[in-house]
Scaffold this active site. Sequence first.
Site, PDB file in Angstrom:
ATOM      1  N   ARG A 190       0.837  -1.222   0.000  1.00 61.07           N
ATOM      2  CA  ARG A 190       0.000   0.000   0.000  1.00 61.07           C
ATOM      3  C   ARG A 190       0.864   1.261   0.000  1.00 61.07           C
ATOM      4  O   ARG A 190       0.544   2.268   0.650  1.00 61.07           O
ATOM      5  CB  ARG A 190      -0.973   0.012   1.198  1.00 61.07           C
ATOM      6  N   SER A 240     -10.959  -1.720   3.351  1.00 59.18           N
ATOM      7  CA  SER A 240     -10.220  -2.039   4.585  1.00 59.18           C
ATOM      8  C   SER A 240      -9.755  -0.741   5.219  1.00 59.18           C
ATOM      9  O   SER A 240      -9.089   0.064   4.571  1.00 59.18           O
ATOM     10  CB  SER A 240      -8.992  -2.898   4.272  1.00 59.18           C
ATOM     11  N   GLU A 310      -5.191   2.608   6.566  1.00 56.50           N
ATOM     12  CA  GLU A 310      -4.930   2.601   5.123  1.00 56.50           C
ATOM     13  C   GLU A 310      -5.640   3.812   4.508  1.00 56.50           C
ATOM     14  O   GLU A 310      -5.193   4.398   3.535  1.00 56.50           O
ATOM     15  CB  GLU A 310      -5.484   1.299   4.525  1.00 56.50           C
TER      16      GLU A 310
HETATM   17  C1  LIG Z   1     -15.778  -1.403  -1.051  1.00 52.82           C
HETATM   18  C2  LIG Z   1     -14.309  -1.106  -1.194  1.00 52.82           C
HETATM   19  C3  LIG Z   1     -13.437  -2.150  -1.460  1.00 52.82           C
HETATM   20  C4  LIG Z   1     -12.065  -1.892  -1.583  1.00 52.82           C
HETATM   21  N1  LIG Z   1     -11.224  -2.922  -1.841  1.00 52.82           N
HETATM   22  C5  LIG Z   1      -9.907  -2.698  -1.977  1.00 52.82           C
HETATM   23  C6  LIG Z   1      -9.009  -3.763  -2.257  1.00 52.82           C
HETATM   24  O1  LIG Z   1      -9.395  -4.913  -2.431  1.00 52.82           O
HETATM   25  N2  LIG Z   1      -7.685  -3.469  -2.356  1.00 52.82           N
HETATM   26  C7  LIG Z   1      -7.210  -2.203  -2.212  1.00 52.82           C
HETATM   27  O2  LIG Z   1      -5.989  -1.987  -2.313  1.00 52.82           O
HETATM   28  N3  LIG Z   1      -8.041  -1.168  -1.936  1.00 52.82           N
HETATM   29  C8  LIG Z   1      -9.362  -1.384  -1.823  1.00 52.82           C
HETATM   30  N4  LIG Z   1     -10.210  -0.335  -1.545  1.00 52.82           N
HETATM   31  C9  LIG Z   1      -9.655   1.007  -1.322  1.00 52.82           C
HETATM   32  C10 LIG Z   1      -9.577   1.893  -2.588  1.00 52.82           C
HETATM   33  O3  LIG Z   1     -10.570   1.520  -3.531  1.00 52.82           O
HETATM   34  C11 LIG Z   1      -8.198   1.818  -3.242  1.00 52.82           C
HETATM   35  O4  LIG Z   1      -7.179   2.300  -2.370  1.00 52.82           O
HETATM   36  C12 LIG Z   1      -8.149   2.653  -4.542  1.00 52.82           C
HETATM   37  O5  LIG Z   1      -6.953   2.365  -5.207  1.00 52.82           O
HETATM   38  C13 LIG Z   1      -8.232   4.169  -4.308  1.00 52.82           C
HETATM   39  O6  LIG Z   1      -8.427   4.781  -5.570  1.00 52.82           O
HETATM   40  P1  LIG Z   1      -9.212   6.165  -5.703  1.00 52.82           P
HETATM   41  O7  LIG Z   1      -9.157   6.568  -7.116  1.00 52.82           O
HETATM   42  O8  LIG Z   1     -10.558   6.055  -5.113  1.00 52.82           O
HETATM   43  O9  LIG Z   1      -8.267   7.106  -4.836  1.00 52.82           O
HETATM   44  P2  LIG Z   1      -8.693   8.224  -3.788  1.00 52.82           P
HETATM   45  O10 LIG Z   1      -9.398   7.587  -2.638  1.00 52.82           O
HETATM   46  O11 LIG Z   1      -9.381   9.328  -4.473  1.00 52.82           O
HETATM   47  O12 LIG Z   1      -7.244   8.682  -3.307  1.00 52.82           O
HETATM   48  C14 LIG Z   1      -6.406   7.783  -2.598  1.00 52.82           C
HETATM   49  C15 LIG Z   1      -4.995   8.359  -2.596  1.00 52.82           C
HETATM   50  O13 LIG Z   1      -4.501   8.354  -3.917  1.00 52.82           O
HETATM   51  C16 LIG Z   1      -4.085   9.660  -4.293  1.00 52.82           C
HETATM   52  N5  LIG Z   1      -4.348   9.851  -5.716  1.00 52.82           N
HETATM   53  C17 LIG Z   1      -5.490   9.599  -6.408  1.00 52.82           C
HETATM   54  N6  LIG Z   1      -5.315   9.887  -7.704  1.00 52.82           N
HETATM   55  C18 LIG Z   1      -4.049  10.349  -7.838  1.00 52.82           C
HETATM   56  C19 LIG Z   1      -3.267  10.825  -8.934  1.00 52.82           C
HETATM   57  N7  LIG Z   1      -3.750  10.879 -10.178  1.00 52.82           N
HETATM   58  N8  LIG Z   1      -1.999  11.214  -8.697  1.00 52.82           N
HETATM   59  C20 LIG Z   1      -1.486  11.171  -7.440  1.00 52.82           C
HETATM   60  N9  LIG Z   1      -2.168  10.742  -6.362  1.00 52.82           N
HETATM   61  C21 LIG Z   1      -3.439  10.328  -6.572  1.00 52.82           C
HETATM   62  C22 LIG Z   1      -4.898  10.609  -3.434  1.00 52.82           C
HETATM   63  O14 LIG Z   1      -4.235  11.853  -3.315  1.00 52.82           O
HETATM   64  C23 LIG Z   1      -4.954   9.825  -2.121  1.00 52.82           C
HETATM   65  O15 LIG Z   1      -3.778  10.016  -1.385  1.00 52.82           O
HETATM   66  C24 LIG Z   1     -11.578  -0.566  -1.434  1.00 52.82           C
HETATM   67  C25 LIG Z   1     -12.479   0.476  -1.194  1.00 52.82           C
HETATM   68  C26 LIG Z   1     -13.834   0.213  -1.087  1.00 52.82           C
HETATM   69  C27 LIG Z   1     -14.785   1.353  -0.841  1.00 52.82           C
END
Ligand SMILES: Cc1cc2nc3c(=O)[nH]c(=O)nc-3n(C[C@H](O)[C@H](O)[C@H](O)COP(=O)(O)OP(=O)(O)OC[C@H]3O[C@@H](n4cnc5c(N)ncnc54)[C@H](O)[C@@H]3O)c2cc1C
Length: 318
Positions: A190, A240, A310
């Site tokens: 992560r 998580s 996380e």
């Molecule tokens: C139901 C559910 C299930 C999930 N299952 C998993 C799983 O199985 N495995 C897992 O790893 N995660 C899981 N997650 C967590 C999440 O979906 C992941 O961490 C995902 O990768 C976050 O992506 P996001 O676009 O929503 O990022 P955001 O939540 O919008 O941002 C997360 C971080 O990424 C940064 N970020 C986003 N875009 C950029 C960019 N273009 N450049 C630089 N930084 C950026 C943001 O600044 C922030 O620090 C889950 C979440 C939910 C709600």
Amino acid sequence: MWDNSLDSRLNKLIPEDRILRDEPMFLHTTFRVGGKAKRFITVREADEFAAVLGMLDDAGAVYSYDGKSSDDRVSYYVIGNGSNLLVSDAGYDGLIIDTSGMNDITVEGDMIIAQAGAMLGKIANTALDNDLKGFEFASGIPGTLGGAVCMNAGAYGGEMKDVITEVTVFDRESQSIKTLTCDEMDFGYRHSVIKNKPYVVLSARIMLTKGQHEEISALMKDYNGRRREKQPLEYPSAGSTFKRPTGFYAGGLIEESGLKGYSVGGAEVSDKHAGFVINKDKATAADIYRLICEVREKVYADTGVRLEPEVVFLGEFA
Ligand SMILES: Cc1cc2nc3c(=O)[nH]c(=O)nc-3n(C[C@H](O)[C@H](O)[C@H](O)COP(=O)(O)OP(=O)(O)OC[C@H]3O[C@@H](n4cnc5c(N)ncnc54)[C@H](O)[C@@H]3O)c2cc1C
């Protein structure tokens, strides 16, 4: 904090209808909580994104989690789908840049090239349509490619680091575009270089291999079925809540501490999966934050293990 004098500069770069004022962040997070962002824009092209970042640099703005800087400079922050974010009830006193409008996906042989705002589910479906295997693990993660690269998102034994060959970033410090190899991304659990360098993700190249359509489809269905069975997908959450501590499962430790179903206000430790804090019933960000703190304290007192969130916190928390 936001400085209204920047509005006219922003207006020159982004059409008025994409500059939202006092935008409620609960609309942009899967926890469905969060107060207003002073300004909220959605970028659609890498050039547009770079121009906004250049303008902010020129104005002396700071990239900031809490929307505060010691010398009152303008704060800004980049988000994807908000699926790993807890935004405070007070919101964000600055500019939020949403990348979800930058979402092109192209296929070149066994390679998928996608922009930062492309959703992982869409990339997985593109892989399926082109009989490419290796991305099934990510199909049910509700985030963008940029967020997933930043977090090195992973599931079911796969992680972004296994499939990413190159990431194109914008370096906020040198104001230039760079292409980083997988090694240079410094991927860990992560974690990626994006977390400690002034980079934002613009796009990435994903290397997959030819596979059988039915097998790829079956694996995606299997993973998504397992998610529906084990995870409280019927409630808003950020997945998580905690990272997996070495040698343990966060959910297991929380359950052993008797916290399954424990709640603060409308926030609850899911009784389906103790690793998830859910917005059970009109929770505030403060409820979720307090619950996270209490879970950490109790688990530490009972087991000596420090759970690290996380989830990324945005805005000010008490
Ligand atoms: C139901 C559910 C299930 C999930 N299952 C998993 C799983 O199985 N495995 C897992 O790893 N995660 C899981 N997650 C967590 C999440 O979906 C992941 O961490 C995902 O990768 C976050 O992506 P996001 O676009 O929503 O990022 P955001 O939540 O919008 O941002 C997360 C971080 O990424 C940064 N970020 C986003 N875009 C950029 C960019 N273009 N450049 C630089 N930084 C950026 C943001 O600044 C922030 O620090 C889950 C979440 C939910 C709600």
